[in-house]
Motif scaffolding. Structure first.
Motif, PDB file in Angstrom:
ATOM      1  N   MET A 431       0.833  -1.201   0.000  1.00  0.00           N
ATOM      2  CA  MET A 431       0.000   0.000   0.000  1.00  0.00           C
ATOM      3  C   MET A 431       0.871   1.256   0.000  1.00  0.00           C
ATOM      4  O   MET A 431       0.573   2.239  -0.697  1.00  0.00           O
ATOM      5  N   VAL A 432       1.949   1.236   0.804  1.00  0.00           N
ATOM      6  CA  VAL A 432       2.840   2.385   0.879  1.00  0.00           C
ATOM      7  C   VAL A 432       3.499   2.649  -0.469  1.00  0.00           C
ATOM      8  O   VAL A 432       3.537   3.793  -0.960  1.00  0.00           O
ATOM      9  N   HIS A 433       4.007   1.591  -1.103  1.00  0.00           N
ATOM     10  CA  HIS A 433       4.700   1.741  -2.381  1.00  0.00           C
ATOM     11  C   HIS A 433       3.774   2.273  -3.479  1.00  0.00           C
ATOM     12  O   HIS A 433       4.195   2.994  -4.369  1.00  0.00           O
ATOM     13  N   SER A 434       2.502   1.928  -3.356  1.00  0.00           N
ATOM     14  CA  SER A 434       1.551   2.402  -4.373  1.00  0.00           C
ATOM     15  C   SER A 434       1.262   3.897  -4.250  1.00  0.00           C
ATOM     16  O   SER A 434       0.647   4.486  -5.123  1.00  0.00           O
ATOM     17  N   LEU A 435       1.721   4.492  -3.133  1.00  0.00           N
ATOM     18  CA  LEU A 435       1.427   5.909  -2.885  1.00  0.00           C
ATOM     19  C   LEU A 435       2.674   6.787  -2.979  1.00  0.00           C
ATOM     20  O   LEU A 435       2.673   7.913  -2.487  1.00  0.00           O
ATOM     21  N   GLN A 436       3.745   6.266  -3.562  1.00  0.00           N
ATOM     22  CA  GLN A 436       4.976   7.039  -3.680  1.00  0.00           C
ATOM     23  C   GLN A 436       4.743   8.288  -4.528  1.00  0.00           C
ATOM     24  O   GLN A 436       3.963   8.281  -5.477  1.00  0.00           O
ATOM     25  N   LEU A 448      -7.263  11.122   1.104  1.00  0.00           N
ATOM     26  CA  LEU A 448      -7.773  10.421   2.287  1.00  0.00           C
ATOM     27  C   LEU A 448      -7.184   9.012   2.399  1.00  0.00           C
ATOM     28  O   LEU A 448      -6.914   8.534   3.507  1.00  0.00           O
ATOM     29  N   ILE A 449      -6.983   8.343   1.242  1.00  0.00           N
ATOM     30  CA  ILE A 449      -6.361   7.016   1.252  1.00  0.00           C
ATOM     31  C   ILE A 449      -4.924   7.116   1.775  1.00  0.00           C
ATOM     32  O   ILE A 449      -4.484   6.314   2.613  1.00  0.00           O
ATOM     33  N   LYS A 450      -4.190   8.108   1.285  1.00  0.00           N
ATOM     34  CA  LYS A 450      -2.809   8.272   1.746  1.00  0.00           C
ATOM     35  C   LYS A 450      -2.781   8.570   3.250  1.00  0.00           C
ATOM     36  O   LYS A 450      -1.948   8.032   3.986  1.00  0.00           O
ATOM     37  N   GLN A 472      15.276   7.271   4.878  1.00  0.00           N
ATOM     38  CA  GLN A 472      15.209   7.537   3.436  1.00  0.00           C
ATOM     39  C   GLN A 472      13.819   8.022   3.036  1.00  0.00           C
ATOM     40  O   GLN A 472      13.676   8.935   2.215  1.00  0.00           O
ATOM     41  N   TRP A 473      12.817   7.420   3.603  1.00  0.00           N
ATOM     42  CA  TRP A 473      11.438   7.815   3.293  1.00  0.00           C
ATOM     43  C   TRP A 473      11.215   9.273   3.707  1.00  0.00           C
ATOM     44  O   TRP A 473      10.584  10.052   3.000  1.00  0.00           O
ATOM     45  N   LYS A 475      13.521  11.674   3.992  1.00  0.00           N
ATOM     46  CA  LYS A 475      14.275  12.584   3.115  1.00  0.00           C
ATOM     47  C   LYS A 475      13.673  12.667   1.714  1.00  0.00           C
ATOM     48  O   LYS A 475      13.581  13.747   1.131  1.00  0.00           O
ATOM     49  N   ASN A 476      13.260  11.494   1.185  1.00  0.00           N
ATOM     50  CA  ASN A 476      12.849  11.437  -0.219  1.00  0.00           C
ATOM     51  C   ASN A 476      11.394  11.823  -0.457  1.00  0.00           C
ATOM     52  O   ASN A 476      11.030  12.220  -1.567  1.00  0.00           O
ATOM     53  N   GLN A 477      10.528  11.673   0.563  1.00  0.00           N
ATOM     54  CA  GLN A 477       9.111  11.944   0.310  1.00  0.00           C
ATOM     55  C   GLN A 477       8.435  12.757   1.405  1.00  0.00           C
ATOM     56  O   GLN A 477       7.808  13.770   1.133  1.00  0.00           O
ATOM     57  N   LEU A 478       8.558  12.327   2.661  1.00  0.00           N
ATOM     58  CA  LEU A 478       7.755  12.941   3.720  1.00  0.00           C
ATOM     59  C   LEU A 478       8.100  14.415   3.916  1.00  0.00           C
ATOM     60  O   LEU A 478       7.208  15.249   4.124  1.00  0.00           O
ATOM     61  N   LEU A 479       9.386  14.740   3.865  1.00  0.00           N
ATOM     62  CA  LEU A 479       9.790  16.128   4.054  1.00  0.00           C
ATOM     63  C   LEU A 479       9.189  17.022   2.970  1.00  0.00           C
ATOM     64  O   LEU A 479       8.705  18.130   3.249  1.00  0.00           O
ATOM     65  N   ALA A 480       9.192  16.527   1.755  1.00  0.00           N
ATOM     66  CA  ALA A 480       8.609  17.307   0.652  1.00  0.00           C
ATOM     67  C   ALA A 480       7.107  17.498   0.857  1.00  0.00           C
ATOM     68  O   ALA A 480       6.550  18.566   0.553  1.00  0.00           O
ATOM     69  N   GLU A 481       6.437  16.475   1.383  1.00  0.00           N
ATOM     70  CA  GLU A 481       4.986  16.583   1.595  1.00  0.00           C
ATOM     71  C   GLU A 481       4.659  17.586   2.693  1.00  0.00           C
ATOM     72  O   GLU A 481       3.599  18.218   2.675  1.00  0.00           O
ATOM     73  N   LEU A 482       5.559  17.739   3.674  1.00  0.00           N
ATOM     74  CA  LEU A 482       5.351  18.749   4.704  1.00  0.00           C
ATOM     75  C   LEU A 482       5.376  20.156   4.128  1.00  0.00           C
ATOM     76  O   LEU A 482       4.817  21.090   4.702  1.00  0.00           O
ATOM     77  N   GLN A 483       6.046  20.314   2.999  1.00  0.00           N
ATOM     78  CA  GLN A 483       6.238  21.635   2.427  1.00  0.00           C
ATOM     79  C   GLN A 483       5.190  22.006   1.376  1.00  0.00           C
ATOM     80  O   GLN A 483       5.208  23.114   0.846  1.00  0.00           O
ATOM     81  N   VAL A 484       4.278  21.078   1.079  1.00  0.00           N
ATOM     82  CA  VAL A 484       3.202  21.388   0.129  1.00  0.00           C
ATOM     83  C   VAL A 484       2.209  22.312   0.841  1.00  0.00           C
ATOM     84  O   VAL A 484       1.626  21.948   1.856  1.00  0.00           O
ATOM     85  N   SER A 485       1.995  23.475   0.326  1.00  0.00           N
ATOM     86  CA  SER A 485       1.202  24.479   1.045  1.00  0.00           C
ATOM     87  C   SER A 485      -0.261  24.541   0.615  1.00  0.00           C
ATOM     88  O   SER A 485      -1.030  25.320   1.179  1.00  0.00           O
TER      89      SER A 485
END
Length: 976
Positions: A431-436, A448-450, A472-473, A475-485
């Protein structure tokens, strides 16, 4: 009390007692209270509340007084107990008719009959159960319902008794009525189902009420009425029938209007069915084994497949999930690591579980939990937008997993994932990989699924430790998602920061923390208060966890973080939210300690206002107290500047005459203690607060230990001033406490006395003189508890060593009280001291004992000379305890000696010394234990004794000492 003449009078007074006019009400209540113990009063009350022509309020009051009287006067051993004759009359009158027309009064009558049954049934009231059984068979609807209501309350009460004899009586009762109870339930259930089919909803509602009551009776009988219920065919037949009835009732729910009374009762009955299963599983896990397969099939079918669509409701889903969870987690169903050690019943249950939870079943449960039950609903999203603080509080508050759907689903997920993590880890990772990658902000469902999948990964953090490279997760994804305004991405930002909070103490590299703190700071700086409200719990939790794990990086952000958190504290409005922010601020202050000083000015100014505003919110005040505790510790001696606010808060919180003390006392005592520990001097206001202590000592509660710490803190702070004002009261309180206190409490009292004598050896023994004879007597009687004896000897050692004049007076007093010679008393004390020296384990006290007994030398007293051998033995033991050998010079030195004051230096992991620590250090510089060399003291005392007796006399004394002890003594005294 004559019934005929009294009935009118009592009726009149009861009528007055229902008045809203206090001038009429109060005298009536006083009169009724006086009649409570009068013979015949309860017979009059029975006549009144069974007379349906009287005013309902008067009858209601009569029932309540009757019920309260049962609690107070029904048992034979009670003061003013009712006579057996009157009780016989009352029992008969209570079950003469079951025709009470008012529901509330009928319920109260049923409860009071059950209270009588608890005491008298079946021995003194054998006719009760047969009468109830016959009454529920009658055709009259009202009588049948009232009898069934009473039957339930009686059964419920008898089932709650726990003594072995009472359990046996209930088993016998159950075996005699179980068949009838089953047939009664089946009859009312069938009647209800037939009436629903014919569309007679009013009649169905009445039948359903009887179904509900008869099921309640069966629940108590089934769960509590059998030792091994699986051997009873009727019990197991009933439990299997529960599943069939549940299906029938769920189907019925489709045809019943949502707003009808029948619908409400139907849902209550459905929930009661599930409670029968849950209670039976809890009380009889091995008897439930035969029901595991069916329970799992039923619950999973309705909760995780299409079978439940359109028929299930939230509370039913919660109950089914609880049933699955209890089966999955039940320790009775888990084999031991060594299979041979497991019982056959355990292995059988485990086999059934394993056969049911196949990979497809587990995968479907996991997917449905995450992608269906974890999804935020429209109602939740609306609440989040309109009232973010309430949403945050509701989402995180309380132990509601048994009753609320969201927490229940999360707990079930955690338990199933823990039990079957090897099977479910690949499913969740897929499920996690499908939401990269980023999610389209226009796709609400994908967001909502994510959110749901991230929630699952956070809940399963410990189970996924070896399977997820979180760094790695991040650095590569979660940090960027925190910055989506984007506004629609707020659920993901909120969930990501929560997710990091879950993982930060599990697996998160320290060199990533600065990046995280920068992201948190940006979130807290978002001026959209609505958005910030949604992040309160998650952001502050991240800060808290990060503080524990990596303080160095956090210090770089301390000023900005503290300022932003303080702003948040001011802006939020809900009590629970303020408590959470205060908690995090407290943790920040606690972690950084003195380094917080430059930044707390604003908080110090705000807390008095918040305290005033929270007058009606005691839990918020508890949070303020906790913050103050850490604030005082962080400010140290500078906390004296807070006294105008701090001391009144302590005064209120520890005053047992004030109602808030129930909530504030524990934290208030802690604040009082740290305030004293960090106080540079004793102020009149700080001294005045001690007036609260006398009442606190009388409570003898679990807070007593902190009370003793506070008393000791006052002694160390300013013993003379404190003792002059409070010694007499304190001594009286201690004398009362010692009459009835545990050994641990006794030691705490004695330690206070020991500290008084230690800090003030001149005034201390005089002020606590009433306690010292019992100490002396305890020594010569050979107190049997070593820890108490050790403290006795510590106190007497201080008196003997540091106030010889007072010791002589005490010795004379004891000789007079015991009617013995003074020398005999002294000899007995020294003998017991020597004999019980091994009770003393602390090196300081052992050295003190040696110094104290040596202080009796030189002496011509024959008793002291007779005990000379013992005194030398103790002295050599003390030398072995405290002397260390210098490896270079080969000489010995006393390791307890302190020559000058050095400011203690705390390492990064240690708390800095408090003002009290410094006071104790200064006190040690005056303490003979730390200023007198035991080696030098022994030499001087022996030399003085030798000069007093002469060479020959002294030689004779030394010959009484064991040669090995003499050899050790000579070795220690080399060079003198």
């Amino acid at each position: 009390m004559d019934l005929n003449s009294a009935s009118t009078v009592v009726l009149q007074v009861l009528t007055q007692a229902t008045s809203q006019d206090t001038a009429v009400l109060k005298p009536a209540e006083e009169q009724l209270k006086q009649w409570e113990t009068q013979p015949g009063f309860y017979s009059v009350l029975l006549n009144i509340f069974t007379n349906h022509s009287l005013d309902v309020n008067v009858r209601w009051l009569a029932v309540l007084y009757f019920k309260n009287g049962i609690d107070r006067y029904w048992r034979r051993v009670a003061p003013h107990a009712l006579s057996e004759e009157e009780k016989t009359t009352l029992r008969a009158g209570l079950i003469t008719n079951f025709n009470e027309p008012v529901n509330q009064i009928a319920t109260q009558i049923s409860v009071l009959i059950a209270k009588v049954a608890r005491v008298d049934c079946p021995r003194q009231w054998p006719e009760l159960i047969p009468t109830l059984v016959e009454s529920v068979k009658v055709q009259d609807d009202l009588q049948q319902h009232r009898a069934l209501l009473t039957f339930y309350h009686v059964t419920k009460t008898l089932a709650s008794k726990r003594l072995a004899a009472d359990r046996k009586l209930f088993y016998d009762l159950t075996s005699s009525i179980y068949s009838f109870a089953c047939s009664l339930w089946n009859h009312h259930t069938d009647t209800f189902l037939q009436q629903i089919c014919t569309g007679d909803e009013a009649a169905a509602a009445n039948s359903l009420e009887r179904t509900l009551l008869s099921l309640k009776v069966l629940r108590k009988l089934t769960v509590h009425g059998f030792v091994e219920p699986h051997w009873n065919a009727e019990v197991m037949g009933f439990l299997h029938a529960v599943f069939e009835r549940l299906k029938q009732f769920l189907e019925c729910s489709k045809s019943i209007r949502a707003e009808s009374i029948c619908r409400d009762r139907l849902e209550k009955t459905i929930i009661l069915f599930t409670k029968v299963l849950l209670d039976f599983l809890d009380q009889h896990p091995f008897s439930f084994t035969a029901l595991i397969q069916r329970s799992l099939e039923f619950s999973v079918s309705y909760v995780f497949t299409e079978a439940g669509e359109g028929v299930v409701f939230e509370q039913f889903i919660v109950q089914c999930m609880n049933l699955i969870k209890m089966i999955v987690k039940n320790y009775a169903y888990k084999p031991s690591k060594n299979i041979e050690d497991s019982s056959p019943e355990t292995l059988e249950a485990h086999k059934i579980k394993t056969a049911f939870f196949t990979y497809p079943t587990l995968m479907e449960i996991c997917r449905r939990l995450v992608t269906h039950y974890f999804l935020l609903t429209k109602e939740e999203l609306t609440m989040w937008e309109e009232d973010p603080e309430s949403f945050t509080v509701e989402e995180t508050g309380g132990d509601s997993w048994k009753y609320s759907l969201r927490p229940c689903t999360e707990v079930l997920f955690i338990d199933i994932f823990h039990e079957y993590n090897q099977t479910l880890t690949p499913v969740l990772l897929e499920m996690v990989h499908s939401l990269q990658g980023p999610t389209n902000v226009e796709n609400t469902n994908a967001i909502l699924i994510k959110d749901a999948v991230y929630n699952a990964v956070g809940l399963a953090a410990y189970e996924l430790f070896d399977s997820v490279d979180f760094d790695q997760w991040f650095k590569n994804q979660l940090l960027a998602e925190l910055q989506v305004s984007h506004d629609r991405y707020k659920p993901i930002r909120r969930r990501v920061i929560w997710l990091i909070g879950q993982w930060i103490s599990v697996k998160f590299k320290s060199d990533l923390r600065p990046v995280l703190y920068e992201a948190i700071r940006n979130l807290l700086q978002d001026r959209d208060l609505v958005h910030r409200g949604k992040l309160i719990v998650n952001v502050t939790s991240c800060i808290f966890d990060g503080l524990i794990c990596a303080s160095f990086f956090f210090f770089q952000y301390l000023e900005s973080m503290f300022t932003l958190l303080f702003q948040l504290l001011q802006e939020v409005t809900q009590c629970d939210t303020k408590m959470h922010v205060l908690h995090v601020l407290s943790c920040v202050i606690e972690r950084v300690n003195m380094q917080i000083r430059p930044y707390v000015g604003c908080l110090v100014q705000y807390l008095p206002l918040l305290w005033k505003q929270s007058e009606e919110h005691n839990m918020l005040r508890c949070a303020i107290l906790t913050t103050l505790i850490h604030l005082v510790q962080g400010l140290g001696a500078d906390s004296k500047n807070l006294y105008p606010f701090l001391l009144p808060v302590i005064q209120l919180s520890t005053d047992v005459s004030q109602p808030p003390h129930v909530y504030l006392l524990e934290d208030g005592l802690e604040l009082w203690l740290v305030t004293l520990e960090n106080s540079p001097c004793l102020t009149p206001e700080l001294l005045r607060i001690f007036q609260n202590m006398s009442a606190l000592l009388e409570l003898s509660s679990e807070n007593l230990k902190n009370c003793f710490k506070i008393i000791n803190a006052y002694i160390f702070l300013s013993s003379s001033e404190f003792l002059q004002m409070y010694a007499a009261d304190l001594c009286r309180s201690f004398c009362e406490l010692l009459k009835d206190i545990t050994i641990e409490g006794q030691v705490q009292v004695l330690k206070v006395v020991e500290n008084v004598v230690k800090v003030n050896p001149v005034l201390g023994p005089q002020m606590f003189q009433p306690l010292l004879p019992s100490v002396f007597r305890g020594i010569i009687d050979g107190e049997r508890y070593p820890v108490v004896m050790s403290t006795y000897l510590g106190i007497m050692g201080r008196v003997l060593l540091q106030n010889a004049r007072f010791f002589s007076l005490l010795l004379s007093q004891m000789a007079c009280e015991l009617g013995q010679e003074l020398d005999q008393i002294l000899g007995n004390m020294i003998e017991m001291w020597v004999d019980r020296m091994d009770n003393i384990t602390q090196p300081e006290r052992r050295k003190l004992s040696a110094l104290a007994l040596l202080s009796l030398l030189p002496s011509l007293n024959s008793v002291i000379q007779d005990k000379f051998c013992g005194i030398i033995n103790i002295s050599v033991e003390g030398l072995n305890d405290v002397m260390t050998e210098d490896s270079e010079t080969g000489t010995y030195k006393d390791c307890m000696l302190m020559s000058h004051f050095e400011e203690p230096k705390a390492t990064e992991d240690e708390e800095p010394p408090t003002e009290q620590d410094k006071r104790k250090k200064m006190l040690a510089l005056k303490d003979p234990v730390h200023t007198v060399s035991l080696q030098q003291f022994i030499y001087e005392k022996l030399k003085a004794q030798q000069e007093l007796l002469g060479e020959q006399g002294f030689h004779g004394l030394m010959e009484t000492v064991d040669t090995e002890i003499v050899a050790q003594l000579q070795e220690f005294l080399q060079g003198f």
